[in-house]
Design an enzyme around this catalytic site. Structure first.
Site, PDB file in Angstrom:
ATOM      1  N   HIS A 181       0.955   7.313  -7.341  1.00  0.00           N
ATOM      2  CA  HIS A 181      -0.275   7.383  -6.526  1.00  0.00           C
ATOM      3  C   HIS A 181      -1.330   8.142  -7.339  1.00  0.00           C
ATOM      4  O   HIS A 181      -1.251   9.352  -7.481  1.00  0.00           O
ATOM      5  CB  HIS A 181      -0.015   8.116  -5.209  1.00  0.00           C
ATOM      6  CG  HIS A 181      -1.208   8.190  -4.304  1.00  0.00           C
ATOM      7  ND1 HIS A 181      -1.146   7.915  -2.964  1.00  0.00           N
ATOM      8  CD2 HIS A 181      -2.500   8.513  -4.534  1.00  0.00           C
ATOM      9  CE1 HIS A 181      -2.327   8.061  -2.411  1.00  0.00           C
ATOM     10  NE2 HIS A 181      -3.177   8.438  -3.356  1.00  0.00           N
ATOM     11  N   HIS A 204      -5.695   8.350  -8.493  1.00  0.00           N
ATOM     12  CA  HIS A 204      -7.100   7.932  -8.422  1.00  0.00           C
ATOM     13  C   HIS A 204      -7.716   8.060  -9.808  1.00  0.00           C
ATOM     14  O   HIS A 204      -7.795   9.172 -10.348  1.00  0.00           O
ATOM     15  CB  HIS A 204      -7.880   8.813  -7.441  1.00  0.00           C
ATOM     16  CG  HIS A 204      -7.390   8.693  -6.035  1.00  0.00           C
ATOM     17  ND1 HIS A 204      -7.909   7.782  -5.142  1.00  0.00           N
ATOM     18  CD2 HIS A 204      -6.403   9.343  -5.367  1.00  0.00           C
ATOM     19  CE1 HIS A 204      -7.275   7.880  -3.980  1.00  0.00           C
ATOM     20  NE2 HIS A 204      -6.350   8.819  -4.097  1.00  0.00           N
ATOM     21  N   LYS A 207      -2.689  -1.254  -0.297  1.00  0.00           N
ATOM     22  CA  LYS A 207      -2.924   0.081   0.250  1.00  0.00           C
ATOM     23  C   LYS A 207      -3.564  -0.002   1.624  1.00  0.00           C
ATOM     24  O   LYS A 207      -4.587  -0.662   1.805  1.00  0.00           O
ATOM     25  CB  LYS A 207      -3.850   0.851  -0.704  1.00  0.00           C
ATOM     26  CG  LYS A 207      -4.315   2.203  -0.188  1.00  0.00           C
ATOM     27  CD  LYS A 207      -3.180   3.203  -0.175  1.00  0.00           C
ATOM     28  CE  LYS A 207      -3.603   4.486   0.533  1.00  0.00           C
ATOM     29  NZ  LYS A 207      -3.648   5.637  -0.314  1.00  0.00           N
ATOM     30  N   HIS A 225      -1.683   5.470   3.766  1.00  0.00           N
ATOM     31  CA  HIS A 225      -2.252   6.798   4.019  1.00  0.00           C
ATOM     32  C   HIS A 225      -1.949   7.107   5.477  1.00  0.00           C
ATOM     33  O   HIS A 225      -2.563   6.550   6.385  1.00  0.00           O
ATOM     34  CB  HIS A 225      -3.765   6.823   3.747  1.00  0.00           C
ATOM     35  CG  HIS A 225      -4.357   8.174   3.943  1.00  0.00           C
ATOM     36  ND1 HIS A 225      -4.803   8.959   2.898  1.00  0.00           N
ATOM     37  CD2 HIS A 225      -4.534   8.923   5.070  1.00  0.00           C
ATOM     38  CE1 HIS A 225      -5.231  10.127   3.379  1.00  0.00           C
ATOM     39  NE2 HIS A 225      -5.081  10.123   4.693  1.00  0.00           N
ATOM     40  N   HIS A 233       1.909  10.669  -0.090  1.00  0.00           N
ATOM     41  CA  HIS A 233       1.544  12.087  -0.043  1.00  0.00           C
ATOM     42  C   HIS A 233       1.948  12.746   1.275  1.00  0.00           C
ATOM     43  O   HIS A 233       1.114  13.266   2.013  1.00  0.00           O
ATOM     44  CB  HIS A 233       0.058  12.329  -0.331  1.00  0.00           C
ATOM     45  CG  HIS A 233      -0.913  11.371   0.306  1.00  0.00           C
ATOM     46  ND1 HIS A 233      -0.924  11.100   1.642  1.00  0.00           N
ATOM     47  CD2 HIS A 233      -1.902  10.636  -0.235  1.00  0.00           C
ATOM     48  CE1 HIS A 233      -1.893  10.234   1.892  1.00  0.00           C
ATOM     49  NE2 HIS A 233      -2.501   9.929   0.765  1.00  0.00           N
ATOM     50  N   ASP A 256      -1.461  11.835  -6.397  1.00  0.00           N
ATOM     51  CA  ASP A 256      -2.733  11.775  -5.671  1.00  0.00           C
ATOM     52  C   ASP A 256      -3.806  12.581  -6.408  1.00  0.00           C
ATOM     53  O   ASP A 256      -4.713  13.124  -5.777  1.00  0.00           O
ATOM     54  CB  ASP A 256      -2.582  12.277  -4.224  1.00  0.00           C
ATOM     55  CG  ASP A 256      -3.734  11.813  -3.338  1.00  0.00           C
ATOM     56  OD1 ASP A 256      -4.503  10.934  -3.754  1.00  0.00           O
ATOM     57  OD2 ASP A 256      -3.856  12.354  -2.221  1.00  0.00           O
TER      58      ASP A 256
HETATM   59  O1  DOR Z   1      -7.546  14.291  -1.007  1.00  0.00           O
HETATM   60  C1  DOR Z   1      -7.698  13.091  -1.096  1.00  0.00           C
HETATM   61  N1  DOR Z   1      -8.543  12.539  -1.991  1.00  0.00           N
HETATM   62  N2  DOR Z   1      -7.016  12.303  -0.270  1.00  0.00           N
HETATM   63  C2  DOR Z   1      -7.242  10.987  -0.211  1.00  0.00           C
HETATM   64  O2  DOR Z   1      -6.603  10.342   0.565  1.00  0.00           O
HETATM   65  C3  DOR Z   1      -8.293  10.352  -1.035  1.00  0.00           C
HETATM   66  C4  DOR Z   1      -8.550  11.132  -2.233  1.00  0.00           C
HETATM   67  C5  DOR Z   1      -9.821  10.721  -2.946  1.00  0.00           C
HETATM   68  O3  DOR Z   1     -10.023   9.530  -3.160  1.00  0.00           O
HETATM   69  O4  DOR Z   1     -10.609  11.580  -3.328  1.00  0.00           O
HETATM   70 ZN    ZN Z   2      -4.941   9.273  -2.681  1.00  0.00          ZN
END
Ligand code: DOR
Ligand code: ZN
Length: 345
Positions: free
Chosen positions: A14, A16, A100, A137, A175, A248
């Site tokens: 997971h 970003h 997702k 999520h 998460h 995450d």
């Molecule tokens: O803390 C987070 N940041 N939780 C999420 O679900 C999304 C993520 C983000 O994209 O910044």
């Molecule tokens: Zn995330």
């Protein structure tokens, strides 16, 4: 001789990576240690079709510095308009590894997420048929529900009903932050797994709020009370193959975090493995680190574990940067609050 630990190269289930200048800056932080990662689709606009996923994958590969070995595992962002045939075609092409589900409004860039779960039934049934996992999520967005209860409420109100209505659907509860989620996952005998982040093994809600508000510890789902953190540590270090790493890691620039309405996300890509080795050592479970970072995830996704190995060595505190520079501004690296003695490589 310094203690060392050699494990298969890890994956991040997971992650970003964002896009543009941010992507260019954060991608090497993950690719340095991780062989593969499940790439979150919550861009603006989100990655909703196979065509979008292919283009995003190409941008990621174009941003990868020469000599680095990294495979992005793409996901599609589920909307009420998602076409089951497009999902199936993207899966058949080997383009996507998961879909997702963001409940609409649950977190960063989730406005296009799902409001009415009946409207995605066809996609979920197709996914169950072709064996394509759903990454979830797991928070309700009902304003009546306290933010600290949103994960537990999601299990009862949304996740369990979806799973009952869609037999065979393979789900990753992402998460997880509560003992309720750990208990739910361990109570099911098939088709369900969970990722755990690095930061939720380290901080509880006091870290965010006691002695002044700490925006860099704010993420979603928000860290819960200490008993939940301990349940997560027990799950992660238990050797139960249903739990695996999904960092995450979610970069936001400092001005966006240190704000009257700060963004959610902890950026942990840079120092995650050193932190995890510390946590597993504290729990007397270093022999289970490889399962959590490198074996359980591939097993759930039906992929081979990585052949390459990495070695962690214990020694003097490892210097990590406080921040990394990006073309969009500085991004603060997650501070675990203790010195890190395990060095990768
Ligand atoms: O803390 C987070 N940041 N939780 C999420 O679900 C999304 C993520 C983000 O994209 O910044
Ligand atoms: Zn995330």
């Amino acid at each position: 001789m310094q203690p060392s630990l050699t494990i298969r190269r890890p994956d991040d289930w997971h992650l970003h990576l964002r896009d543009g200048a941010m992507l260019a800056a954060v991608l090497p932080e993950s690719a340095r240690h991780f062989a593969r990662a499940i790439i979150m689709p919550n861009l603006v606009p989100p990655v909703v079709t196979g065509v979008h996923a292919r283009a995003y994958r190409d941008r990621i590969m174009a941003a990868l510095p020469g000599g680095m070995d990294f495979t992005p595992l793409m996901t599609l962002y589920l909307t009420e308009e998602t076409d089951p045939d497009d999902v199936a075609a993207a899966h058949a092409d080997g383009l996507i590894t998961a879909v997702k589900l963001y409940p609409a409004g649950a977190t960063t860039n989730s406005a296009s997420g799902v409001r009415d779960f009946d409207r995605v039934r066809g996609v979920l049934e197709k996914m169950a048929e072709i064996g394509l996992p759903l990454c979830v999520h797991g928070e309700v967005t009902d304003p009546e529900v306290d933010i600290f209860d949103r994960e537990a409420a999601f299990i009862d109100r949304v996740l369990d009903p979806i799973r009952r209505a869609t037999p065979g659907l393979r789900v990753v509860m992402e998460h997880v932050t509560t003992s309720d989620a750990v208990a739910y996952v361990t109570s099911q005998d098939r088709d369900l797994a969970a990722t755990i982040t690095t930061h939720h093994l380290v901080i509880n809600r006091n870290h965010i709020l006691v002695g002044g508000i700490k925006p860099h510890y704010y993420c979603l789902p928000v860290a819960k009370r200490e008993a939940h953190r301990l349940a997560l540590r027990a799950a992660a270090t238990s050797g139960d193959a249903r739990f695996f790493l999904g960092t995450d890691s979610a970069p936001h620039t400092d001005p966006l975090k240190e704000s009257a309405c700060g963004c959610a996300g902890c950026f942990t890509a840079t120092n995650t493995l050193s932190i995890l080795a510390h946590v597993f050592e504290e729990e007397g479970a270093l022999d289970r680190l490889e399962g959590f970072t490198s074996l359980n995830g591939p097993a759930f996704y039906g992929l081979p574990p990585n052949e390459a190995r990495i070695t962690l060595t214990r020694g003097d505190p490892v210097p990590y940067p406080d921040k990394i520079d990006t073309g969009d501004g500085p991004v603060t690296v997650f501070d675990p609050g203790f010195p890190l003695h395990w060095q990768v490589g």
